[in-house]
Design an enzyme around this catalytic site. Structure first.
Site, PDB file in Angstrom:
ATOM      1  N   LYS A 118       0.831  -1.213   0.000  1.00 41.80           N
ATOM      2  CA  LYS A 118       0.000   0.000   0.000  1.00 41.80           C
ATOM      3  C   LYS A 118       0.861   1.257   0.000  1.00 41.80           C
ATOM      4  O   LYS A 118       0.460   2.273  -0.560  1.00 41.80           O
ATOM      5  CB  LYS A 118      -0.986  -0.006   1.172  1.00 41.80           C
ATOM      6  CG  LYS A 118      -2.119  -1.012   0.976  1.00 41.80           C
ATOM      7  CD  LYS A 118      -3.329  -0.692   1.838  1.00 41.80           C
ATOM      8  CE  LYS A 118      -4.446  -1.701   1.606  1.00 41.80           C
ATOM      9  NZ  LYS A 118      -5.537  -1.579   2.595  1.00 41.80           N
ATOM     10  N   LYS A 200      -6.470 -11.296  -9.813  1.00 41.70           N
ATOM     11  CA  LYS A 200      -7.702 -11.380  -9.036  1.00 41.70           C
ATOM     12  C   LYS A 200      -8.732 -10.338  -9.489  1.00 41.70           C
ATOM     13  O   LYS A 200      -8.353  -9.232  -9.865  1.00 41.70           O
ATOM     14  CB  LYS A 200      -7.323 -11.119  -7.567  1.00 41.70           C
ATOM     15  CG  LYS A 200      -8.271 -11.697  -6.554  1.00 41.70           C
ATOM     16  CD  LYS A 200      -7.694 -11.522  -5.153  1.00 41.70           C
ATOM     17  CE  LYS A 200      -8.806 -11.240  -4.166  1.00 41.70           C
ATOM     18  NZ  LYS A 200      -8.342 -10.963  -2.818  1.00 41.70           N
ATOM     19  N   LYS A 203     -12.233  -4.605  -7.311  1.00 45.36           N
ATOM     20  CA  LYS A 203     -13.129  -3.448  -7.399  1.00 45.36           C
ATOM     21  C   LYS A 203     -12.485  -2.298  -8.152  1.00 45.36           C
ATOM     22  O   LYS A 203     -13.139  -1.496  -8.779  1.00 45.36           O
ATOM     23  CB  LYS A 203     -13.414  -2.918  -5.991  1.00 45.36           C
ATOM     24  CG  LYS A 203     -14.366  -3.705  -5.177  1.00 45.36           C
ATOM     25  CD  LYS A 203     -14.437  -3.090  -3.774  1.00 45.36           C
ATOM     26  CE  LYS A 203     -14.832  -4.140  -2.759  1.00 45.36           C
ATOM     27  NZ  LYS A 203     -14.711  -3.754  -1.379  1.00 45.36           N
TER      28      LYS A 203
END
Ligand code: TRP
Length: 337
Positions: A118, A200, A203
């Protein structure tokens, strides 16, 4: 059901309010959360405090929190059976989070792969919350003396960290925390992008054709499945290595229908990919339709949603404050009155 019914083991999990769930979130997690409600005492919450580590528009955050709560109910999480709440509505999380911060070491937090990922993704906002995120998460889990925590692969390191911190606390101040274990549902499917089946379904994918939102309508779902990436050998066979696209569609179909991979291969023997994609798309559309309808109904009944959130917050606070009080006593905070 009361929190005193201690015969059942406790399952706890949280989900961040970062936008409408994908088919991946649903088949990988939330669908199995629903199935766990009979055998366990289930506690599910919207991790809005965790979501603060990433900057988004506050109006959007509020909206997404409400939507995430409604989505859990729409997906069949039943507030008569399970505890459903918004993390920030129970102040114990923030308080326990600080106690956990003070039991966490800089070195171990530095090794968290999610922190590294992140920080790379958001180099302009490497805030302290992003760094101590696992300590807040440890508090979430330990407050409720959870036995099992269903988490995806990306969260297992945080769960391991939780066990380490709990062990350290228990050792230093006396045993008060139960050590939680991971729960890996058999049915939990790892759903991949429809356009790039080696990554994967996410969103945040910029290609809308790659992702199915659980609120997509039938036409949209069928269209996206029609354009899903497959391969050129026209055989429905499970082989992730050589046929990732077809294998992904089989995973989705299997997670919805309960059919095995062999059964699915048999069902489509001699048929083209066109039929296969149409059937999988239709199964997905049929599964999601009642969820979408229930979601719309809930979002139009603000009073009901607010009341459910309030009920959840009160019960969560009642349960968590018992553990929090113990922890505060043990570390030597002077308790009021
Ligand atoms: N970190 C989890 C995620 O991003 C969300 C979460 C917060 C959570 N607290 C938790 C999950 C406690 C399980 C238990 O997916």
């Amino acid at each position: 059901m009361s929190e005193e019914s201690a015969e059942k083991k406790i399952i706890l999990s949280g989900i961040q309010p970062t936008g409408v769930f994908t088919l991946g979130n649903y088949l990988g997690a939330v669908k199995s959360w629903k199935d766990l409600q009979e055998a366990y005492n289930c506690y599910y919450f919207i991790a809005d405090l965790h979501s603060l580590t990433i900057h988004i528009d506050p109006v959007k955050r509020r909206q997404q929190t409400r939507q995430a709560f409604a989505l859990l109910l729409a997906c069949g999480i039943d507030t008569e059976k399970s505890l459903v709440f918004v993390q920030s509505h129970n102040k114990c999380h923030a308080e326990m989070g600080w106690i956990m911060d003070c039991c966490s070491q800089f070195g171990e937090l530095s090794r968290m792969t999610q922190f590294k990922d992140k920080s790379q993704k958001h180099p302009d906002n490497i805030n302290a919350g992003l760094f101590t995120y696992p300590a807040l998460m440890a508090g979430d889990i330990l407050l409720y003396q959870a036995d099992y925590v269903p988490v995806g692969a990306d969260q297992t390191q945080h769960l391991e960290f939780t066990r380490d911190v709990a062990t350290r606390f228990n050792h230093t101040y006396g045993e008060i925390f139960k050590l939680p274990e991971g729960y890996f549902p058999k049915a939990g499917a790892r759903v991949m992008s429809l356009q790039d089946p080696t990554s994967k379904m996410s969103k945040s994918d910029t290609n809308p054709k790659a992702t199915i939102s659980i609120l997509d309508d039938e036409k949209t779902i069928l269209r996206k499945f029609k354009s899903a990436v497959t391969d050129s050998d026209a055989e429905v066979r499970y082989d992730v290595e050589n046929k990732p696209g077809v294998s992904n569609l089989m995973t989705i179909y299997s997670a919805i229908t309960g059919k095995t991979m062999d059964e699915i291969t048999g069902e489509f023997r001699g048929k083209g990919y066109g039929d296969f994609k149409q059937t999988v798309g239709q199964a997905v559309a049929d599964e999601l339709k009642p969820i979408r309808e229930k979601f719309d109904e809930l979002m139009n009944d603000r009073a009901f949603l607010d009341a459910e959130m309030k009920k959840g917050a009160e019960r969560a606070t009642r349960i968590a404050s018992k553990t929090l009080t113990k922890a505060k006593k043990r570390v030597g905070l002077l308790l009021e009155n």
